[in-house]
Design an enzyme around this catalytic site. Structure first.
Site, PDB file in Angstrom:
ATOM      1  N   GLU A 215      56.801  59.950  84.103  1.00 14.41           N
ATOM      2  CA  GLU A 215      55.559  60.081  82.370  1.00 14.41           C
ATOM      3  C   GLU A 215      55.341  58.794  82.849  1.00 14.41           C
ATOM      4  O   GLU A 215      56.036  57.769  82.393  1.00 14.41           O
ATOM      5  CB  GLU A 215      57.110  60.280  81.478  1.00 14.41           C
ATOM      6  CG  GLU A 215      56.104  59.698  79.925  1.00 14.41           C
ATOM      7  CD  GLU A 215      57.350  59.528  79.018  1.00 14.41           C
ATOM      8  OE1 GLU A 215      55.971  60.355  77.618  1.00 14.41           O
ATOM      9  OE2 GLU A 215      57.846  59.302  78.659  1.00 14.41           O
ATOM     10  N   TRP A 216      53.936  58.536  83.066  1.00 17.94           N
ATOM     11  CA  TRP A 216      53.306  57.391  82.949  1.00 17.94           C
ATOM     12  C   TRP A 216      52.742  57.636  80.966  1.00 17.94           C
ATOM     13  O   TRP A 216      52.027  57.665  80.277  1.00 17.94           O
ATOM     14  CB  TRP A 216      52.441  57.801  83.889  1.00 17.94           C
ATOM     15  CG  TRP A 216      51.274  56.392  83.482  1.00 17.94           C
ATOM     16  CD1 TRP A 216      51.497  54.715  82.857  1.00 17.94           C
ATOM     17  CD2 TRP A 216      49.862  56.351  83.977  1.00 17.94           C
ATOM     18  NE1 TRP A 216      50.175  54.066  83.079  1.00 17.94           N
ATOM     19  CE2 TRP A 216      49.716  55.118  83.928  1.00 17.94           C
ATOM     20  CE3 TRP A 216      48.841  56.758  84.185  1.00 17.94           C
ATOM     21  CZ2 TRP A 216      48.325  54.729  83.652  1.00 17.94           C
ATOM     22  CZ3 TRP A 216      47.573  56.545  84.868  1.00 17.94           C
ATOM     23  CH2 TRP A 216      46.911  55.433  84.529  1.00 17.94           C
TER      24      TRP A 216
ATOM     25  N   ARG B 240      51.724  57.402  73.282  1.00 25.25           N
ATOM     26  CA  ARG B 240      52.932  57.197  72.087  1.00 25.25           C
ATOM     27  C   ARG B 240      52.188  56.850  70.924  1.00 25.25           C
ATOM     28  O   ARG B 240      51.642  55.532  71.091  1.00 25.25           O
ATOM     29  CB  ARG B 240      54.040  56.883  72.306  1.00 25.25           C
ATOM     30  CG  ARG B 240      54.720  57.072  71.904  1.00 25.25           C
ATOM     31  CD  ARG B 240      55.076  58.777  71.001  1.00 25.25           C
ATOM     32  NE  ARG B 240      56.065  59.234  71.908  1.00 25.25           N
ATOM     33  CZ  ARG B 240      54.949  59.687  72.611  1.00 25.25           C
ATOM     34  NH1 ARG B 240      54.228  60.867  71.983  1.00 25.25           N
ATOM     35  NH2 ARG B 240      56.176  60.783  73.327  1.00 25.25           N
TER      36      ARG B 240
ATOM     37  N   GLU C 145      54.745  56.507  66.217  1.00 27.50           N
ATOM     38  CA  GLU C 145      55.895  57.859  66.896  1.00 27.50           C
ATOM     39  C   GLU C 145      56.677  56.480  67.477  1.00 27.50           C
ATOM     40  O   GLU C 145      56.968  57.363  68.666  1.00 27.50           O
ATOM     41  CB  GLU C 145      55.246  58.694  67.427  1.00 27.50           C
ATOM     42  CG  GLU C 145      55.012  59.557  66.332  1.00 27.50           C
ATOM     43  CD  GLU C 145      55.304  61.576  66.333  1.00 27.50           C
ATOM     44  OE1 GLU C 145      56.397  61.286  67.155  1.00 27.50           O
ATOM     45  OE2 GLU C 145      54.441  62.224  65.606  1.00 27.50           O
TER      46      GLU C 145
ATOM     47  N   HIS D 159      58.457  62.418  66.986  1.00 27.26           N
ATOM     48  CA  HIS D 159      59.201  61.076  67.162  1.00 27.26           C
ATOM     49  C   HIS D 159      59.808  60.338  65.846  1.00 27.26           C
ATOM     50  O   HIS D 159      59.175  60.517  64.981  1.00 27.26           O
ATOM     51  CB  HIS D 159      58.990  60.222  68.190  1.00 27.26           C
ATOM     52  CG  HIS D 159      59.074  60.761  69.701  1.00 27.26           C
ATOM     53  ND1 HIS D 159      57.491  61.595  69.899  1.00 27.26           N
ATOM     54  CD2 HIS D 159      59.648  60.879  70.775  1.00 27.26           C
ATOM     55  CE1 HIS D 159      57.035  61.999  70.712  1.00 27.26           C
ATOM     56  NE2 HIS D 159      58.907  61.857  71.831  1.00 27.26           N
TER      57      HIS D 159
ATOM     58  N   LYS E 107      59.415  69.240  72.427  1.00 26.29           N
ATOM     59  CA  LYS E 107      60.164  67.449  72.657  1.00 26.29           C
ATOM     60  C   LYS E 107      60.079  67.079  71.089  1.00 26.29           C
ATOM     61  O   LYS E 107      59.002  67.073  70.825  1.00 26.29           O
ATOM     62  CB  LYS E 107      59.514  66.906  72.859  1.00 26.29           C
ATOM     63  CG  LYS E 107      60.515  65.944  73.579  1.00 26.29           C
ATOM     64  CD  LYS E 107      59.254  64.819  73.952  1.00 26.29           C
ATOM     65  CE  LYS E 107      59.981  63.288  74.440  1.00 26.29           C
ATOM     66  NZ  LYS E 107      59.159  61.967  74.799  1.00 26.29           N
TER      67      LYS E 107
ATOM     68  N   ARG F  67      71.274  62.624  75.258  1.00 27.80           N
ATOM     69  CA  ARG F  67      71.121  62.846  77.003  1.00 27.80           C
ATOM     70  C   ARG F  67      71.720  63.015  78.047  1.00 27.80           C
ATOM     71  O   ARG F  67      71.276  63.742  79.180  1.00 27.80           O
ATOM     72  CB  ARG F  67      70.413  61.065  76.974  1.00 27.80           C
ATOM     73  CG  ARG F  67      69.334  60.582  75.961  1.00 27.80           C
ATOM     74  CD  ARG F  67      69.116  59.278  75.938  1.00 27.80           C
ATOM     75  NE  ARG F  67      68.188  58.947  75.653  1.00 27.80           N
ATOM     76  CZ  ARG F  67      66.650  58.612  74.906  1.00 27.80           C
ATOM     77  NH1 ARG F  67      66.521  59.566  76.335  1.00 27.80           N
ATOM     78  NH2 ARG F  67      65.932  57.737  73.875  1.00 27.80           N
TER      79      ARG F  67
ATOM     80  N   SER G 155      61.048  53.673  77.742  1.00 20.70           N
ATOM     81  CA  SER G 155      61.032  53.387  77.037  1.00 20.70           C
ATOM     82  C   SER G 155      60.831  53.786  75.723  1.00 20.70           C
ATOM     83  O   SER G 155      60.233  54.106  74.785  1.00 20.70           O
ATOM     84  CB  SER G 155      59.260  54.317  77.905  1.00 20.70           C
ATOM     85  OG  SER G 155      60.496  56.246  77.125  1.00 20.70           O
TER      86      SER G 155
END
Length: 252
Positions: free
Chosen positions: A46-47, A81, A85, A142, A169, A211, A230
């Protein structure tokens, strides 16, 4: 549940897939991190482009994405993001849509994270544009302050599927142990009927178990840190890899 195939990675089958987030600021730092990931036990990258110093410069993200693909061939998820969030760069709705449209048109990547709470027409348009380019979409939500009620979590995950997400997600912040149980129960209940693969987590040290043991409850991926995290509660990628393999219910 449908399986989402991204290059040679199948999300929705086997043990949860491992995603390494990259939060570098400079182009060289990001390229160097991608090169290191070639040797790490992960499935996707994930970038987090909201950390990138030049994210708001026209064409900068798209241009760098092609260099990153040369540095590492693993499937790439691109995420901006918002600050609301948990992100680090201020960007309004109009700028968010413009940035994402430019990525869909010009960048080299396989998955795009879109925040579900963005305006409905924007979400619909971006999903349609992404799918036209064979880019898979993660709709996300989130909450860094609290854990909503179980019914609310289930409702949001359901809405993501209804809006056309390939993957749904949600990440929430626990304030006590019962909040972690709430997230896990909501994940399990939704996973019994969902067609869309789920990625769910309870954040922070308190929620780390979600997780590590998400597979038991229906979560299909987990984020492992390579140095910088992150989000709070991410385990080092090597530790995450070992625990997921130890706990997996599915031999691949």
């Amino acid at each position: 549940m449908k399986e989402v195939v991204v290059k040679d990675v199948v999300i929705g089958k086997g043990r949860p897939k491992i995603i390494i987030p990259v939060v570098g600021k400079s182009e060289q730092e990001i390229i160097d991190t991608f090169s290191k990931i070639n040797q790490e036990p992960c499935d996707l990258i994930e970038w987090r482009i909201d950390h990138f110093d030049d994210v708001l410069e026209e064409g900068a993200v798209a241009s760098l994405s092609h260099k990153l693909k040369e540095a590492c061939s693993k499937p790439l998820l691109i995420t901006f993001r918002t600050q609301h969030e948990g992100g680090v760069c201020q960007l309004g709705d109009e700028g968010y849509q413009k940035l994402y449209q430019s990525l869909i048109d010009d960048a080299d990547f396989e998955l795009l994270d879109i925040e579900m709470m963005m305006p409905d027409d924007m979400v619909t348009t971006l999903i349609e544009q992404a799918h036209q380019k064979n880019i898979k979409v993660i709709l996300s939500n989130h909450d860094f302050d609290k854990t909503p009620e179980k019914a609310t979590i289930i409702k949001r995950l359901t809405m993501m599927e209804e809006k056309g997400a390939d993957i749904a997600k949600i990440a929430v912040m626990p304030n006590d142990k019962s909040d972690v149980v709430t997230l896990l129960n909501a994940t399990f209940e939704r996973s019994q009927v969902a067609e869309t693969p789920l990625i769910t987590m309870s954040m922070g040290q308190l929620g780390m178990v979600s997780r590590l043991a998400g597979e038991l409850f229906g979560s299909q991926a987990s984020f492992g840190a390579l140095g910088q995290v992150s989000a709070p509660g991410q385990a080092p990628v090597e530790d995450l890899h070992n625990v997921l393999n130890l706990l997996t219910l599915n031999a691949e």
